[in-house]
Motif scaffolding. Sequence first.
Motif, PDB file in Angstrom:
ATOM      1  N   LEU A 136      78.739 -24.480   6.908  1.00 48.77           N
ATOM      2  CA  LEU A 136      78.326 -26.166   8.028  1.00 48.77           C
ATOM      3  C   LEU A 136      77.867 -26.246   8.470  1.00 48.77           C
ATOM      4  O   LEU A 136      77.727 -27.021   9.259  1.00 48.77           O
ATOM      5  N   SER A 137      76.679 -24.872   9.168  1.00 47.16           N
ATOM      6  CA  SER A 137      75.798 -24.784  10.348  1.00 47.16           C
ATOM      7  C   SER A 137      74.289 -25.674   9.950  1.00 47.16           C
ATOM      8  O   SER A 137      73.489 -26.018  10.472  1.00 47.16           O
ATOM      9  N   GLN A 138      73.997 -26.179   8.437  1.00 47.58           N
ATOM     10  CA  GLN A 138      73.079 -26.843   8.206  1.00 47.58           C
ATOM     11  C   GLN A 138      71.969 -25.384   7.906  1.00 47.58           C
ATOM     12  O   GLN A 138      70.390 -26.339   8.421  1.00 47.58           O
ATOM     13  N   ARG A 139      72.468 -24.469   8.384  1.00 41.27           N
ATOM     14  CA  ARG A 139      71.036 -23.474   8.170  1.00 41.27           C
ATOM     15  C   ARG A 139      70.414 -23.961   6.836  1.00 41.27           C
ATOM     16  O   ARG A 139      68.852 -23.340   6.625  1.00 41.27           O
ATOM     17  N   ASP A 140      71.458 -24.197   5.419  1.00 47.17           N
ATOM     18  CA  ASP A 140      70.637 -23.332   4.410  1.00 47.17           C
ATOM     19  C   ASP A 140      71.052 -24.880   3.744  1.00 47.17           C
ATOM     20  O   ASP A 140      70.989 -25.289   2.978  1.00 47.17           O
ATOM     21  N   LEU A 141      70.951 -26.157   4.692  1.00 46.75           N
ATOM     22  CA  LEU A 141      70.970 -27.321   4.005  1.00 46.75           C
ATOM     23  C   LEU A 141      70.671 -28.096   2.596  1.00 46.75           C
ATOM     24  O   LEU A 141      70.838 -28.505   1.829  1.00 46.75           O
ATOM     25  N   ARG A 142      69.266 -27.552   2.159  1.00 39.73           N
ATOM     26  CA  ARG A 142      68.440 -27.418   1.060  1.00 39.73           C
ATOM     27  C   ARG A 142      69.785 -27.194  -0.318  1.00 39.73           C
ATOM     28  O   ARG A 142      69.979 -28.241  -1.137  1.00 39.73           O
ATOM     29  N   SER A 143      70.249 -26.135  -0.552  1.00 38.13           N
ATOM     30  CA  SER A 143      70.973 -25.638  -1.297  1.00 38.13           C
ATOM     31  C   SER A 143      72.355 -26.158  -1.808  1.00 38.13           C
ATOM     32  O   SER A 143      72.994 -26.697  -2.008  1.00 38.13           O
ATOM     33  N   ARG A 144      72.535 -27.125  -0.469  1.00 46.07           N
ATOM     34  CA  ARG A 144      73.739 -28.175  -0.082  1.00 46.07           C
ATOM     35  C   ARG A 144      73.781 -29.706  -0.158  1.00 46.07           C
ATOM     36  O   ARG A 144      75.286 -29.865  -0.365  1.00 46.07           O
ATOM     37  N   LEU A 145      72.421 -29.750  -0.501  1.00 41.83           N
ATOM     38  CA  LEU A 145      72.501 -31.631  -0.909  1.00 41.83           C
ATOM     39  C   LEU A 145      72.856 -31.923  -1.976  1.00 41.83           C
ATOM     40  O   LEU A 145      72.769 -31.045  -3.337  1.00 41.83           O
ATOM     41  N   GLY A 146      73.807 -32.904  -2.692  1.00 40.12           N
ATOM     42  CA  GLY A 146      74.148 -33.621  -3.529  1.00 40.12           C
ATOM     43  C   GLY A 146      75.432 -33.385  -3.053  1.00 40.12           C
ATOM     44  O   GLY A 146      76.005 -34.148  -4.519  1.00 40.12           O
ATOM     45  N   VAL A 147      76.055 -32.593  -2.178  1.00 35.39           N
ATOM     46  CA  VAL A 147      77.692 -32.424  -2.517  1.00 35.39           C
ATOM     47  C   VAL A 147      78.556 -33.384  -1.658  1.00 35.39           C
ATOM     48  O   VAL A 147      78.005 -33.626  -0.401  1.00 35.39           O
ATOM     49  N   GLY A 148      79.144 -33.434  -2.112  1.00 32.38           N
ATOM     50  CA  GLY A 148      80.052 -34.521  -1.676  1.00 32.38           C
ATOM     51  C   GLY A 148      81.535 -33.617  -1.564  1.00 32.38           C
ATOM     52  O   GLY A 148      82.167 -33.518  -1.957  1.00 32.38           O
ATOM     53  N   LEU A 149      82.104 -33.754   0.351  1.00 36.83           N
ATOM     54  CA  LEU A 149      83.199 -33.349   0.262  1.00 36.83           C
ATOM     55  C   LEU A 149      84.384 -34.295   1.136  1.00 36.83           C
ATOM     56  O   LEU A 149      83.435 -35.382   1.439  1.00 36.83           O
ATOM     57  N   PRO A 150      85.188 -34.644   0.241  1.00 39.58           N
ATOM     58  CA  PRO A 150      86.213 -35.196   0.779  1.00 39.58           C
ATOM     59  C   PRO A 150      86.904 -35.368   2.289  1.00 39.58           C
ATOM     60  O   PRO A 150      86.771 -33.918   2.739  1.00 39.58           O
ATOM     61  N   LEU A 151      86.435 -36.591   2.910  1.00 37.40           N
ATOM     62  CA  LEU A 151      86.669 -36.138   4.270  1.00 37.40           C
ATOM     63  C   LEU A 151      88.336 -37.778   4.401  1.00 37.40           C
ATOM     64  O   LEU A 151      88.379 -38.272   4.075  1.00 37.40           O
ATOM     65  N   VAL A 152      89.115 -36.926   5.101  1.00 38.97           N
ATOM     66  CA  VAL A 152      90.837 -37.461   4.758  1.00 38.97           C
ATOM     67  C   VAL A 152      91.175 -38.117   5.997  1.00 38.97           C
ATOM     68  O   VAL A 152      91.323 -36.742   7.188  1.00 38.97           O
TER      69      VAL A 152
END
Length: 132
Positions: free
Chosen positions: A17-33
């Motif tokens: 969750l640090s955004q250090r490797d943001l490129r590999s995480r783009l396009g992923v949706g995470l539910p927040l309730v």
Amino acid sequence: MTRLVGAELSSALVDRLSQRDLRSRLGVGLPLVTLDAEGLPHPMLVSYLELRAYDARTVGLVIQADSSSARNLADRRAATLIMVEPDVIVYTKMRALDGPLDVAGGEAFGLGYFLLAVEQVLEDTPADWEAG
């Protein structure tokens, strides 16, 4: 089987969750309730771009300040982030400490910033009989 991991993010989750490797995480949706005025769950999808772990106990969140989820967070202060990905299933229960605060440069988009405190982290792993 879901088990309580603790009251803070593991180092692996902080890194995720640090955004250090943001490129590999783009396009992923995470539910927040969040919780609505009737006390019912109110889901929304956030991306790794909207979240940032500063350490094991604090996470920043940027969403539209006038959204239902932002109102729910401002009023009831509770949120659960759900990560369901091939390598991890985690439920992170958090409490809003501050927000929505203005986001510099985000005025045209109506963005608001929340600072969230991690209160509980639960991990879901398959039971022995669920293997395969």
